[in-house]
Design a protein around this motif. Structure first.
Motif: not given
Length: 95
Positions: A62-63, A71-72
């Motif tokens: 994730y970030e 978000v992925l």
């Protein structure tokens, strides 16, 4: 239609207000093929409604996006699965 995870041995369903995310499969390409292979389910073809829950992704998959949401990553592949019961079942069948 309620969302539930398609991973083997995962019985997680979407709950309103819950902490888990449910990710759709990539539409096409190599990444989609990698997601399907990672599931380890013979002859599985994801539908439009197939989802994998966030329990099958590592934290570093994730970030944080520009809006501050987790978000992925675009190249993330699910990799946290529990296949123990399937191994036990297949070895019992061979006895």
């Amino acid at each position: 239609m309620p969302q539930s995870c398609v991973a083997y041995n995962c019985y997680i369903r979407h709950r309103k207000g819950g902490n888990l995310k449910f990710h759709t499969f990539p539409k096409t390409g190599l990444l989609r093929d990698k997601w399907i292979a990672a599931l380890g389910r013979a002859d599985f073809v994801p539908s439009t409604y197939s989802r994998i829950c966030s329990k099958h992704f590592h934290e570093n998959d994730y970030e944080i996006n520009a809006h501050g949401k987790k978000v992925l990553k675009k190249d993330a592949i699910p990799s946290k699965f529990c296949f123990v019961n399937s191994i036990a079942r297949s070895s019992d069948a061979n006895v």
